[in-house]
Design a protein around this motif. Structure first.
Motif, PDB file in Angstrom:
ATOM      1  N   ILE A  32       0.854  -1.182   0.000  1.00 36.99           N
ATOM      2  CA  ILE A  32       0.000   0.000   0.000  1.00 36.99           C
ATOM      3  C   ILE A  32       0.889   1.232   0.000  1.00 36.99           C
ATOM      4  O   ILE A  32       2.099   1.127   0.148  1.00 36.99           O
ATOM      5  CB  ILE A  32      -0.961   0.011   1.212  1.00 36.99           C
ATOM      6  CG1 ILE A  32      -0.192  -0.021   2.529  1.00 36.99           C
ATOM      7  CG2 ILE A  32      -1.932  -1.142   1.147  1.00 36.99           C
ATOM      8  CD1 ILE A  32      -1.068   0.187   3.743  1.00 36.99           C
ATOM      9  N   GLY A  33       0.323   2.384  -0.171  1.00 36.64           N
ATOM     10  CA  GLY A  33       1.105   3.614  -0.197  1.00 36.64           C
ATOM     11  C   GLY A  33       1.514   3.967  -1.613  1.00 36.64           C
ATOM     12  O   GLY A  33       0.819   3.650  -2.577  1.00 36.64           O
ATOM     13  N   ARG A  73       0.873  -4.125  -5.323  1.00 38.18           N
ATOM     14  CA  ARG A  73       1.803  -5.190  -5.698  1.00 38.18           C
ATOM     15  C   ARG A  73       1.707  -6.303  -4.653  1.00 38.18           C
ATOM     16  O   ARG A  73       1.757  -6.063  -3.457  1.00 38.18           O
ATOM     17  CB  ARG A  73       3.222  -4.641  -5.777  1.00 38.18           C
ATOM     18  CG  ARG A  73       3.367  -3.617  -6.910  1.00 38.18           C
ATOM     19  CD  ARG A  73       4.668  -2.900  -6.903  1.00 38.18           C
ATOM     20  NE  ARG A  73       5.796  -3.807  -7.115  1.00 38.18           N
ATOM     21  CZ  ARG A  73       7.057  -3.435  -6.993  1.00 38.18           C
ATOM     22  NH1 ARG A  73       7.363  -2.185  -6.668  1.00 38.18           N
ATOM     23  NH2 ARG A  73       8.024  -4.301  -7.198  1.00 38.18           N
ATOM     24  N   VAL A  74       1.577  -7.532  -5.131  1.00 36.06           N
ATOM     25  CA  VAL A  74       1.504  -8.687  -4.238  1.00 36.06           C
ATOM     26  C   VAL A  74       2.871  -8.874  -3.582  1.00 36.06           C
ATOM     27  O   VAL A  74       3.905  -8.754  -4.238  1.00 36.06           O
ATOM     28  CB  VAL A  74       1.081  -9.955  -5.010  1.00 36.06           C
ATOM     29  CG1 VAL A  74       1.027 -11.164  -4.080  1.00 36.06           C
ATOM     30  CG2 VAL A  74      -0.274  -9.737  -5.685  1.00 36.06           C
ATOM     31  N   VAL A  75       2.868  -9.163  -2.277  1.00 35.36           N
ATOM     32  CA  VAL A  75       4.104  -9.307  -1.508  1.00 35.36           C
ATOM     33  C   VAL A  75       4.253 -10.763  -1.077  1.00 35.36           C
ATOM     34  O   VAL A  75       3.322 -11.357  -0.520  1.00 35.36           O
ATOM     35  CB  VAL A  75       4.092  -8.378  -0.273  1.00 35.36           C
ATOM     36  CG1 VAL A  75       5.390  -8.508   0.505  1.00 35.36           C
ATOM     37  CG2 VAL A  75       3.847  -6.928  -0.687  1.00 35.36           C
TER      38      VAL A  75
END
Length: 98
Positions: free
Chosen positions: A41-42, A47-49
């Motif tokens: 986020i941000g 993007r998947v982590v």
């Protein structure tokens, strides 16, 4: 530590849940849904982590690789691959040695 990759119907379920919440632009690393730890986020959101440790464990268990072979495979084929602005993020989680 025991990590098993989810069966296809559960794999689709986590992807569907994340897409419903974060949008359809998410990109996933194939066969590593068991290693997903979140979505960024941000400023760099969407993007998947993934946990690198869990990804290596998936390869050790599912592909009968040694830990060294798993890391070599991931470093060569996954961690440095750029597939656009939504390229997944791979995180080395801190453990007791830090």
């Amino acid at each position: 530590m025991t990590i098993k990759n989810e069966p296809p119907n559960e794999k689709e379920s986590i992807r569907e849940r994340l897409a419903q919440h974060f949008g359809d632009d998410l990109l996933f690393a194939d066969n590593f849904d068991a290693a997903i730890i979140g979505v960024s986020i941000g400023c760099d959101s969407g993007r998947v982590v993934y946990s690198t440790k869990k990804m290596a464990e998936v390869l050790v268990q599912n592909d009968s690789m040694s830990h060294e072979e798993a890391w070599e495979y991931l470093e060569f084929n996954t961690f440095c691959a750029y597939v656009g602005e939504n390229t997944p993020i791979y995180v080395e989680e801190l453990d007791d040695e830090y």
